[in-house]
Design a protein around this motif. Structure first.
Motif, mmCIF file in Angstrom:
data_model
loop_
_atom_site.group_PDB
_atom_site.id
_atom_site.type_symbol
_atom_site.label_atom_id
_atom_site.label_comp_id
_atom_site.label_asym_id
_atom_site.label_seq_id
_atom_site.Cartn_x
_atom_site.Cartn_y
_atom_site.Cartn_z
ATOM 1 N N ALA A 263 121.831 12.873 33.031
ATOM 2 C CA ALA A 263 121.516 11.823 32.059
ATOM 3 C C ALA A 263 120.761 10.687 32.746
ATOM 4 C CB ALA A 263 122.801 11.286 31.421
ATOM 5 N N THR A 264 120.141 9.849 31.928
ATOM 6 C CA THR A 264 119.454 8.650 32.412
ATOM 7 C C THR A 264 120.359 7.442 32.229
ATOM 8 O OG1 THR A 264 117.255 9.530 31.930
ATOM 9 C CG2 THR A 264 117.462 7.136 32.027
ATOM 10 N N GLY A 265 120.425 6.618 33.242
ATOM 11 C CA GLY A 265 121.263 5.431 33.146
ATOM 12 C C GLY A 265 121.558 4.843 34.510
ATOM 13 N N VAL A 286 127.494 8.976 35.655
ATOM 14 C CA VAL A 286 126.384 8.217 35.098
ATOM 15 C C VAL A 286 126.854 7.503 33.842
ATOM 16 C CG1 VAL A 286 124.008 8.327 34.244
ATOM 17 C CG2 VAL A 286 124.783 9.976 35.950
ATOM 18 N N THR A 287 126.496 6.226 33.734
ATOM 19 C CA THR A 287 126.784 5.473 32.514
ATOM 20 C C THR A 287 125.482 5.122 31.801
ATOM 21 O OG1 THR A 287 126.644 3.204 33.391
ATOM 22 C CG2 THR A 287 128.719 4.403 33.747
ATOM 23 N N GLU A 292 128.969 2.508 29.521
ATOM 24 C CA GLU A 292 129.766 3.591 28.953
ATOM 25 C C GLU A 292 129.417 4.911 29.637
ATOM 26 O OE1 GLU A 292 132.174 3.129 26.781
ATOM 27 O OE2 GLU A 292 131.731 0.979 26.631
ATOM 28 N N THR A 293 130.415 5.661 30.048
ATOM 29 C CA THR A 293 130.189 6.896 30.793
ATOM 30 C C THR A 293 129.475 7.942 29.931
ATOM 31 O OG1 THR A 293 132.124 6.530 32.191
ATOM 32 C CG2 THR A 293 131.286 8.779 32.059
ATOM 33 N N LEU A 294 128.410 8.487 30.490
ATOM 34 C CA LEU A 294 127.651 9.542 29.818
ATOM 35 C C LEU A 294 127.969 10.922 30.372
ATOM 36 C CD1 LEU A 294 124.114 7.867 29.714
ATOM 37 C CD2 LEU A 294 125.703 8.145 27.798
ATOM 38 N N ALA A 295 128.150 11.008 31.686
ATOM 39 C CA ALA A 295 128.349 12.322 32.303
ATOM 40 C C ALA A 295 128.927 12.173 33.699
ATOM 41 C CB ALA A 295 127.028 13.075 32.372
ATOM 42 N N GLU A 296 129.623 13.201 34.134
ATOM 43 C CA GLU A 296 130.097 13.293 35.509
ATOM 44 C C GLU A 296 129.321 14.391 36.234
ATOM 45 O OE1 GLU A 296 134.228 14.216 35.168
ATOM 46 O OE2 GLU A 296 134.834 12.104 34.959
ATOM 47 N N MET A 314 118.869 5.559 37.749
ATOM 48 C CA MET A 314 118.888 7.025 37.716
ATOM 49 C C MET A 314 118.201 7.530 36.451
ATOM 50 S SD MET A 314 119.604 9.796 39.191
ATOM 51 C CE MET A 314 120.508 9.058 40.573
ATOM 52 N N ALA A 315 117.434 8.603 36.607
ATOM 53 C CA ALA A 315 116.795 9.273 35.475
ATOM 54 C C ALA A 315 117.289 10.709 35.414
ATOM 55 C CB ALA A 315 115.279 9.234 35.607
ATOM 56 N N LYS A 316 117.351 11.244 34.239
ATOM 57 C CA LYS A 316 117.782 12.628 34.047
ATOM 58 C C LYS A 316 116.921 13.571 34.885
ATOM 59 C CE LYS A 316 118.649 16.099 30.440
ATOM 60 N NZ LYS A 316 118.610 16.382 28.991
ATOM 61 N N GLY A 317 117.580 14.477 35.599
ATOM 62 C CA GLY A 317 116.877 15.456 36.402
ATOM 63 C C GLY A 317 116.616 15.036 37.834
#
Length: 329
Positions: A263-265, A286-287, A292-296, A314-317
């Motif tokens: 995820a991006t964040g 990633v929040t 807010e948490t988006l992913a671990e 951080m950006a997705k990928g």
């Protein structure tokens, strides 16, 4: 011994010569690559030492500054091409991973194109002027401005030419970093080699990628590790007098995996370099931009963390960490 010309630098027996490889513009700005040729007084191999493929990795850049000062051509057999800063636009603009003009990662576009974008033209210049003229190559990296890492190197074990693989293994041990990633997955296609060292290796020239230094900070010990490693390789190749050294008890890393952000964040790492983790261990999360948490991100392997991104953007990928399984020899 054939004398070398790299850009405006002309190698002469027993001398040092510095100049630039000029990379013409083409829809985006032109560039220059500062290079030095140190030519010995006796016949021997041509070794290319490349720093600054990523401009935000200063330890090898400063290491090669020291190599240029200290390397005595009267003691040298063969010649050394010092690519002082391969990616000068990235260095000058302090960019991480990517060039400032085309947003491409120079170490993913080799062998490059003469009519391509800025990074592709730089890769083409390094390929045609440096890689095609050398007999062996070390592509010297450190942790970019966002990466904390423990020193390690990559042994490019392609399986195309066993002798080239063997000599690359010896160079990795000679450089002196005791953790070595065995990489068997790099491309074999001569026209799409992607990486600087892989481009040399596919062309029959043993090559090693090294990683020494972190978070874009040129600490004295890591600059010295790069300087020392360069001289160790020269002695191993019989280019300089003195004892040959190699790592006696290396830690081999295979398999290994680079984890990317889902995820991006904002990225929050939960581990540090050189930390041992269990399979499924939390590497970080990633929040969104509100916290807010988006992913671990969890480790798919039980192994060692070789590097981890420590900056929050951080950006997705994008890569967040690398984990590998270790075994001692």
């Amino acid at each position: 011994m054939k004398l070398l010309t790299v850009g405006t630098a002309v190698g002469r027996r027993g001398e040092k010569a510095s100049g630039f490889i000029d990379v013409p513009g083409g829809g985006d700005p032109d560039a220059r690559i500062p290079v030095t040729i140190v030519t010995g007084t006796r016949a021997g191999p041509v070794l290319a030492l490349v720093a600054g493929t990523h401009g935000g990795e200063p330890c090898p850049i400063l290491g090669l500054q020291q190599v240029r000062k200290e390397l005595d051509p009267k003691q040298l057999s063969g010649a050394v091409i010092l690519v002082q800063i391969a990616n000068l636009p990235s260095f000058q603009h302090r960019t991480i991973y990517r060039g400032p003009w085309d947003q491409k990662n120079l170490n993913r576009v080799f062998p490059g194109r003469a009519d391509g974008s800025a990074s592709e033209r730089i890769a083409f210049a390094v390929t045609s002027q440096v890689i095609d003229q050398c007999d062996a190559l070390v592509d010297m990296h450190s942790g970019d401005g966002n990466e904390a890492l423990r020193p390690y190197s990559y042994w490019n074990k392609l399986g195309v030419d066993q002798d080239v693989d063997r000599r690359a293994r010896e160079m990795a041990l000679a450089f002196g970093l005791d953790h070595i990633v065995i990489d068997e997955g790099r491309p074999r296609d001569r026209n799409a080699t992607l990486y600087c060292s892989n481009t040399a290796h596919v062309r029959g020239k043993p090559a090693v990628t090294t990683e020494a230094g972190e978070v874009g900070v040129p600490t004295a010990d890591m600059v010295e590790l790069n300087r020392k490693g360069a001289f160790r390789v020269m002695r191993w190749l019989d280019m300089l007098p003195g004892p040959k050294e190699k790592v006696e008890h290396p830690v081999w890393i295979q398999p290994s995996e680079v984890l990317t952000s889902p995820a991006t964040g904002l990225w929050y790492p939960s581990v540090k370099p050189d930390q041992t983790v269990a399979k499924g261990a939390l590497l970080g999360f990633v929040t969104d931009y509100f916290g807010e948490t988006l992913a671990e991100v969890r480790s798919p392997l039980a192994g060692l963390v070789t590097y981890v991104v420590v900056s929050p953007a951080m950006a997705k990928g994008e890569p967040v960490a690398m984990v590998g399984v270790t075994r001692r020899e």
